[in-house]
Design a protein around this motif. Structure first.
Motif, PDB file in Angstrom:
ATOM      1  N   VAL B 123       1.273  -1.409  -0.195  1.00 33.78           N
ATOM      2  CA  VAL B 123      -0.128   0.135   0.114  1.00 33.78           C
ATOM      3  C   VAL B 123       0.995   1.247  -0.474  1.00 33.78           C
ATOM      4  O   VAL B 123       0.668   2.190  -1.074  1.00 33.78           O
ATOM      5  CB  VAL B 123      -1.185  -0.143   1.213  1.00 33.78           C
ATOM      6  N   ILE B 125       3.606   1.735  -0.861  1.00 28.26           N
ATOM      7  CA  ILE B 125       4.750   2.012  -2.320  1.00 28.26           C
ATOM      8  C   ILE B 125       3.637   2.460  -3.132  1.00 28.26           C
ATOM      9  O   ILE B 125       4.258   3.394  -4.178  1.00 28.26           O
ATOM     10  CB  ILE B 125       5.008   0.361  -2.772  1.00 28.26           C
ATOM     11  N   VAL B 126       2.390   2.131  -3.594  1.00 34.66           N
ATOM     12  CA  VAL B 126       1.290   2.852  -4.048  1.00 34.66           C
ATOM     13  C   VAL B 126       1.359   3.972  -3.887  1.00 34.66           C
ATOM     14  O   VAL B 126       1.180   4.931  -5.185  1.00 34.66           O
ATOM     15  CB  VAL B 126       0.292   1.647  -4.177  1.00 34.66           C
ATOM     16  N   TRP B 127       1.315   4.337  -2.703  1.00 34.79           N
ATOM     17  CA  TRP B 127       1.301   5.595  -2.290  1.00 34.79           C
ATOM     18  C   TRP B 127       2.187   6.849  -3.043  1.00 34.79           C
ATOM     19  O   TRP B 127       2.173   7.929  -2.980  1.00 34.79           O
ATOM     20  CB  TRP B 127       0.334   5.673  -1.264  1.00 34.79           C
ATOM     21  N   ARG B 128       3.297   5.672  -2.648  1.00 32.66           N
ATOM     22  CA  ARG B 128       4.489   6.988  -3.064  1.00 32.66           C
ATOM     23  C   ARG B 128       4.203   7.304  -4.786  1.00 32.66           C
ATOM     24  O   ARG B 128       4.663   8.441  -4.948  1.00 32.66           O
ATOM     25  CB  ARG B 128       5.911   5.720  -2.522  1.00 32.66           C
ATOM     26  N   TRP B 129       4.081   6.107  -5.267  1.00 30.01           N
ATOM     27  CA  TRP B 129       3.309   6.176  -6.365  1.00 30.01           C
ATOM     28  C   TRP B 129       2.597   7.309  -6.989  1.00 30.01           C
ATOM     29  O   TRP B 129       2.699   8.264  -7.484  1.00 30.01           O
ATOM     30  CB  TRP B 129       3.826   5.392  -7.750  1.00 30.01           C
ATOM     31  N   LEU B 130       0.847   7.695  -6.578  1.00 31.08           N
ATOM     32  CA  LEU B 130       0.217   8.106  -6.464  1.00 31.08           C
ATOM     33  C   LEU B 130       0.940   9.300  -5.813  1.00 31.08           C
ATOM     34  O   LEU B 130       0.649  10.907  -6.754  1.00 31.08           O
ATOM     35  CB  LEU B 130      -0.715   7.755  -5.555  1.00 31.08           C
ATOM     36  N   GLN B 134       6.132  14.915  -9.071  1.00 32.56           N
ATOM     37  CA  GLN B 134       5.657  15.361 -10.514  1.00 32.56           C
ATOM     38  C   GLN B 134       5.044  14.289 -11.792  1.00 32.56           C
ATOM     39  O   GLN B 134       3.999  14.195 -12.600  1.00 32.56           O
ATOM     40  CB  GLN B 134       7.042  14.824 -11.329  1.00 32.56           C
ATOM     41  N   SER B 135       4.951  12.972 -11.409  1.00 31.11           N
ATOM     42  CA  SER B 135       4.319  11.668 -12.199  1.00 31.11           C
ATOM     43  C   SER B 135       3.406  11.139 -11.011  1.00 31.11           C
ATOM     44  O   SER B 135       3.211  10.415 -11.572  1.00 31.11           O
ATOM     45  CB  SER B 135       5.099  10.327 -12.676  1.00 31.11           C
ATOM     46  N   GLY B 136       2.786  11.655 -10.426  1.00 30.10           N
ATOM     47  CA  GLY B 136       1.892  11.200  -9.546  1.00 30.10           C
ATOM     48  C   GLY B 136       0.188  11.644 -10.065  1.00 30.10           C
ATOM     49  O   GLY B 136      -0.099  12.460 -10.386  1.00 30.10           O
ATOM     50  N   LEU B 137      -0.544  10.732  -9.862  1.00 28.34           N
ATOM     51  CA  LEU B 137      -1.779  10.774 -10.034  1.00 28.34           C
ATOM     52  C   LEU B 137      -2.359  11.897  -9.534  1.00 28.34           C
ATOM     53  O   LEU B 137      -3.643  12.481 -10.299  1.00 28.34           O
ATOM     54  CB  LEU B 137      -2.480   9.699 -10.111  1.00 28.34           C
ATOM     55  N   TYR B 140      -1.840  15.273 -10.248  1.00 24.87           N
ATOM     56  CA  TYR B 140      -2.534  15.043 -12.063  1.00 24.87           C
ATOM     57  C   TYR B 140      -3.814  15.476 -11.866  1.00 24.87           C
ATOM     58  O   TYR B 140      -4.677  17.122 -12.658  1.00 24.87           O
ATOM     59  CB  TYR B 140      -2.419  13.740 -12.828  1.00 24.87           C
TER      60      TYR B 140
END
Lengths: 275, 297
Positions: B123, B125-130, B134-137, B140
């Protein structure tokens, strides 16, 4: 409530719940599709939910950096062993605390309950030392052993076994059954629902456990999925597609178990709230 | 016959209890006692344990001298302030909705539960990405409504906000399922009687639901409080305690001091301070609950 008012209320509930359900599950959808994107598309702006080309290589490519499927096997082994041992040990102890009287039993039980209040962090350092003195650091036994006992599980099963009428046991005794026989033929079958819920809960905690494997394991060969994933993200922090592939591998099994055993998952959770 | 029966009872008790007792001794009692002893020494794991020095209360006083400890304790209280009221209020609202007899409610119950069954590591890791700047959802989506999102996890204010929000997201299913079980224990009769008296939905909520649910609410508050003090997995993965200690927590420091800096004595002392904080706050809750928890149904 009038019919119309009720319909409006139901519609509003649906709306709220649907929105919440989407918000709560969307990250998983994003993780799932992200696992099939290539490393450019995964950071592309504007983001797209579905990959333009479904890329199945990520699940193999990740192996080049980390033995992901080895982690998977380790997690499975540790979780199954932990769960089985915990159930056996807790049920046996609960049987004694519920049905076999001896002097000092009550104080012993209170001692069991007291340990439930000690946060795990207090015993972390000495446990690590104990395990390194006995050469159990970096072994499967070292991963499994600390999870095989649960004072909470013992407590819950005891409450359950207490509700079994003594007459049932007495009847078995008159038929010549021993305490062992009564345990396997009377007690265990009657507490099966509780055992199912507890086993799901124990499996989930072990499958998701992070802190203990983090300190109890050094070599790659013994890492469990959460630990392996955390190391993977430390080394390849921008390869989100690979990280998501790894996440999917750790998520799918527990999700499948959840789909099939939903009732017991939820029972396991609600049992923690039993007054 | 009686003697034989007594013998078999004693053996049965011993046989059935021994594994649990051994575990209790090896994994709970022995570590607890050694933890107390170690907390009064300067032991660093590298020297042999026979050579450890007893330094009295030094570790404990150092816990209260170190600025890092205050930062960690303060961070945990900031977390609590944002997390605890939100999880209780949102969890109750969600439980009330999930308790309504509408179609497909089982599907909703399953959906809110998915974050609960997933590991904190996956969870996080997913949130680090989100939450990536810059490239997070998330940023955006925010930009689509004209908001310039922060660099969440690298910003010393927003990092803690992110930790709170993600923890709410993961825990709300857990809390609302427990509260749902509590709600289902409340007999319909109360509501029917209230309706005959012409009670409004609001007064039914405050006069029936909340008091009847109060033991479960108390349980949820206690569990959430204890868990908050033990904040660790998500912090280690998402922010590693940063930026500049802004999300550092007590357990994260125990972990670092023990297993990165080998300060076993100091880390042990810290873990007992944690224990004391948890004990004190649950005792305060225990006192408070007498005023508002209704036990007689």
């Amino acid at each position: 409530m009038t019919g119309r008012k009720k319909r409006v209320a139901n519609l509003a509930s649906h709306l709220f719940l649907a929105l919440l359900a989407v918000a709560l599950t969307f990250p998983f959808l994003w993780m799932l599709t992200g696992a099939f994107k290539d490393n450019l598309e995964v950071v592309a702006m504007p983001p797209r939910l579905l990959p333009s080309r479904w890329n199945f290589d990520n699940f193999a490519e990740i192996e080049a950096y980390f033995p992901l499927y080895r982690f998977f096997a380790n997690s499975a082994l540790v979780a199954v062993a932990t769960t089985l041992l915990q159930l056996a040990i807790c049920t046996m102890a609960a049987y004694v605390f519920a049905k076999i009287a001896f002097r000092g039993r009550q104080s012993l039980f209170v001692l069991f309950l007291t340990t439930m209040m000690i946060p795990a962090q207090v015993t972390l350092v000495p446990l690590f030392i104990l395990f390194s003195r006995t050469d159990l650091i970096d072994t499967y036994a070292g991963l499994i052993l600390p999870g095989i006992f649960s004072a909470y599980g013992t407590f819950l099963l005891r409450q359950n076994i207490m509700t079994i009428p003594n007459e049932l046991m007495e009847a078995a005794f008159i038929d010549g059954a021993s305490y062992y026989r009564v345990f396997f033929s009377v007690i265990v079958p009657l507490v099966k629902p509780t055992l199912s819920a507890l086993s799901i809960f124990a499996f989930m905690s072990s499958w998701n456990n992070f802190l203990w494997p983090l300190i109890a394991v050094n070599s790659k060969e013994l890492m469990t999925l959460p630990l392996g994933l955390s190391k993977l993200q430390g080394q390849w922090s921008t390869e989100w597609n690979l990280l998501m592939a790894g996440n999917v591998v750790s998520f799918v099994p527990i999700f499948i178990v959840f789909l099939f055993a939903q009732r017991y998952f939820i029972k396991g959770i609600t049992m923690t709230g039993i007054k | 016959m009686v003697g034989q029966r007594k013998w078999s009872r004693r053996t049965a008790a011993i046989v059935f209890l021994t594994p649990a007792l051994l575990c209790l001794l090896a994994f709970q009692l022995l570590p607890m006692v050694s933890s107390i002893i170690i907390s009064f020494t300067d032991w660093d794991l590298l020297t042999h344990w026979t050579k450890m020095n007893f330094i009295g209360w030094d570790n404990y006083s150092q816990v209260f001298r170190e600025e890092k400890s205050y930062t960690a304790i303060r961070n945990v209280f900031v977390f609590l302030l944002g997390y605890l009221p939100s999880i209780v209020v949102l969890g109750t609202l969600l439980a009330v909705l999930l308790n309504r007899p509408i179609r497909g409610v089982k599907l909703y119950r399953a959906a809110v539960f998915v974050p609960v069954i997933t590991s904190w590591v996956a969870v996080s890791i997913v949130w680090r990405w989100l939450l990536n700047g810059q490239s997070g959802l998330i940023n955006y989506l925010l930009s689509m409504v004209g908001i310039q999102g922060p660099i969440w996890l690298q910003d010393d204010l927003w990092a803690m906000v992110a930790i709170i929000l993600v923890t709410l997201w993961k825990d709300i299913g857990f809390v609302s399922i427990i509260l749902l079980a509590g709600l289902q224990d409340i007999s319909e009769d109360y509501y029917e009687a209230a309706e005959l008296d012409g009670a409004s939905a609001w007064s039914k909520l405050w006069r029936i639901t909340v008091p009847m649910l109060s033991p479960t609410l108390y349980f949820v508050v206690t569990i959430s409080l204890i868990n908050s003090f033990q904040l660790f997995d998500q912090v280690l993965i998402m922010t590693n305690g940063g930026p500049a200690g802004a999300t550092s927590t007590i357990v994260e420091q125990v972990y670092r001091n023990a297993f990165q800096f080998n300060k076993m004595g100091f880390a042990s002392a810290q873990s007992w301070v944690l224990m004391a904080i948890i004990l004190a706050s649950t005792m305060v809750l225990q006192q408070v609950q007498r005023r508002w928890v209704v036990y007689d149904r």
